[in-house]
Design a protein around this motif. Sequence first.
Motif: not given
Length: 275
Positions: A242-253
């Motif tokens: 959802x971070x990728x789809x909403x903000x375009x952020x790659x939210x890798x740990x």
Amino acid sequence: MQKHYDLGRSIRAWHCVPVGVKQDMDTGPKIAQVAALIGDPARANMLSALMDGRTLTASELAYVSGVAPQTASGHLAKLSDAGLLALAKQGRRRYFRLASPHVARVLEGLMVVAQDGPARQRNLWRGGETLRHARTCYDHMAGRIAVAIADRLVQQSFILLDEDGGQLTDAGRSFFDEFGVDLRLASKRRVFCRPCLDWSERRPHLAGALGAAILHHALEHDWVEHVRDSRALVVTPAGVRDLATTFGIEGALPRDGREGQVASLSRGRVAVISG
């Protein structure tokens, strides 16, 4: 007569001091008092432990500060009397929290100053990659993920941000309506949006009512999870998506130093993204 003349002249001179100077003289001792309270290592540890917005008991705060319960009680009384802590009672237990977002902002600023000290005294970041990646800062999110969210909202002209505050554009209001964040519920008694300098990334994340609303949404929709006994947050698989789809952020740990390995979540789930 000379003594009476000098005394009168001194009194008149005092009343002629510019107003701003009088205010500074009045404020100085108060600044020194608060600084002295925060400057004690045990009290600083107590305040830092409350930076994630939690309430903790006196016993828990005694443990994190490394002092005896009796000593902790004295520290907590001083912090409460100074308006730095708020106390809530539930049965026989006493719970403490930071008194307001203003206190959290002061502490976050001191962390930045301490981290940015003279080059010969400057400490390298030792908070751990999980903490640096995402964590709470009182009631909003900090770390790489939070900075990336702020960057994207500014880039898309959803918010207009300057050193003193921020405001939502019409496009931003539409974005958050679609996003599912009801900003009408934000308290009118606090700043709506302001930049908060991130002490690990040295760039701003979002604080104020807007920052709190984003963190609340992230927790409510299982994007991030709290790490026990820490300010750290970990991004769930749902959060990565959802971070990728909403903000375009790659939210890798954050990685643990070995290729392909990432931090584990509290319930055993992990999210792996290459790159």
